[in-house]
Design an enzyme around this catalytic site. Structure first.
Site, PDB file in Angstrom:
ATOM      1  CD  GLU A  27      -1.358  -2.326   2.113  1.00 56.05           C
ATOM      2  OE1 GLU A  27      -2.142  -2.946   2.837  1.00 56.05           O
ATOM      3  OE2 GLU A  27      -0.134  -2.609   2.023  1.00 56.05           O
ATOM      4  N   GLY A 270      19.067 -35.090  -1.787  1.00 54.70           N
ATOM      5  CA  GLY A 270      18.785 -36.079  -2.800  1.00 54.70           C
ATOM      6  C   GLY A 270      17.534 -36.910  -2.539  1.00 54.70           C
ATOM      7  CB  SER A 276      12.875 -38.452   4.838  1.00 55.63           C
ATOM      8  OG  SER A 276      13.808 -39.500   4.928  1.00 55.63           O
TER       9      SER A 276
END
Length: 338
Positions: A27, A270, A276
């Protein structure tokens, strides 16, 4: 991710956006361009104007001082110190206020910010490059280079918008990456290595540049004090994540990044680390580069390891998918359906 437009009828007299944390809000950026023409104008903004003193003064006071007559906000700001208070303050001062216009679009734009507020964790972006047959490296581990120079340049632009960039210990060892944006972007990302035993090489590019660009090594309780001390002496920060499982340790890491008010974290691999994250359902967004190459090989790694799903019906779906070609590569970007 906030944008603002100030208009008098069909004429735009000011445009602005929140360029960087701690700098002028959208703004204020737009008001500086509009100047006196903001008086009696309509202000359109993607997020409710703030009404509190933070890194910058309240936007509501600036709007009232400028004489803005009408405010159209896409959505209310769930931040506790705002949470509808900005719109209420404007209404009380006689400003016409409308809210909820294109709210779904604004929520998608602000998804990382909204996730941080609701869960205390950052937005997790997974990125990888792979061959047409789904390999991120040859069976020997060689991966330079799968994607084109143009695709890699786009990755640098992506890095420049992140608060942190995360890799696993294996990727750090195999690729010896810098994990920096070149040229620099609007943000300088914290470089993070998930390294249970604090075995990151002191000769790696990450460690050798740790005093120039911050490096955090997330270790487990198995890490020896001597190895941690060596990394600290080289300029790295050590974070001990002592959860019983890899998922618990990742949750602890992301909780800490959330406490540091990080909104966007890029994970560059990787496969074990991405696996995971996948198994823990922690990935929010994916950026994938597919090169027109075939690698083959049973032992060649794929992007996401881990346990995976038991049935295709349980596969994670991707929505808002954007697809384009970059110098022969196919670039896909989308968000995981929740």
């Amino acid at each position: 991710m906030v944008g603002c437009v100030i208009a008098r009828g069909a004429e735009i007299v000011g445009e602005g956006w929140h360029r960087r944390f701690g700098q002028a809000h959208a703004e204020i950026d737009a008001l500086q361009i509009a100047g006196s023409r903001a008086c009696g104008a309509t202000l359109y903004v993607t997020l409710e104007p703030c009404c509190h003193q933070g890194k910058t003064p309240p936007c509501t006071r600036a709007l009232l001082a400028a004489g803005v007559a009408r405010v159209v906000a896409a959505m209310a700001d769930p931040f506790p110190q705002v949470a509808g208070g900005g719109l209420a303050e404007l209404r009380a001062a006689g400003v016409e206020v409308q809210a909820g216009i294109l709210e779904n679009e604004a929520r998608k734009l602000n998804a990382p910010y909204l996730k941080l507020l609701s869960t205390g964790k950052p937005w997790i972006v997974a990125k990888w490059a792979m061959t047409l047959d789904g390999k991120i490296a040859a069976r020997t581990g060689d991966s330079r280079w799968i994607s084109s120079p143009a695709s890699r340049q786009l990755v640098h632009q992506l890095r420049g918008r992140m608060d942190a960039i995360l890799v696993g210990r294996g990727t750090a060892a195999a690729d010896d990456p810098q994990l920096t944006a070149r040229p620099p972007g609007p943000r300088t990302a914290l470089r993070i290595v998930v390294d249970t035993r604090a075995s990151l090489s002191l000769n790696s590019q990450l460690v050798r540049t740790a005093r120039e660009v911050p490096v955090l090594v997330a270790v487990g309780p198995e890490a020896t004090s001597a190895d941690c001390a060596n990394l600290q002496a080289a300029g790295c920060e050590i974070l001990v994540c002592d959860g019983a499982t890899s998922q618990a340790r990742l949750e602890m890491l992301f909780d800490e990044l959330g406490r540091r008010r990080m909104t966007n974290v890029l994970v560059e691999g990787g496969g074990r680390l991405l696996g995971s994250l996948f198994d823990a359902r922690l990935i929010d967004e994916v950026h994938v580069f597919i090169a027109p190459k075939l690698a083959g090989g049973t032992e060649a790694p794929s992007p996401i390891a881990g346990r995976g799903i038991d049935a295709i019906s349980a596969a994670l779906a991707v929505e808002d998918l954007a697809v384009r070609e970059i110098a022969g590569d196919i670039y896909l970007q989308g968000r995981i359906v929740r």
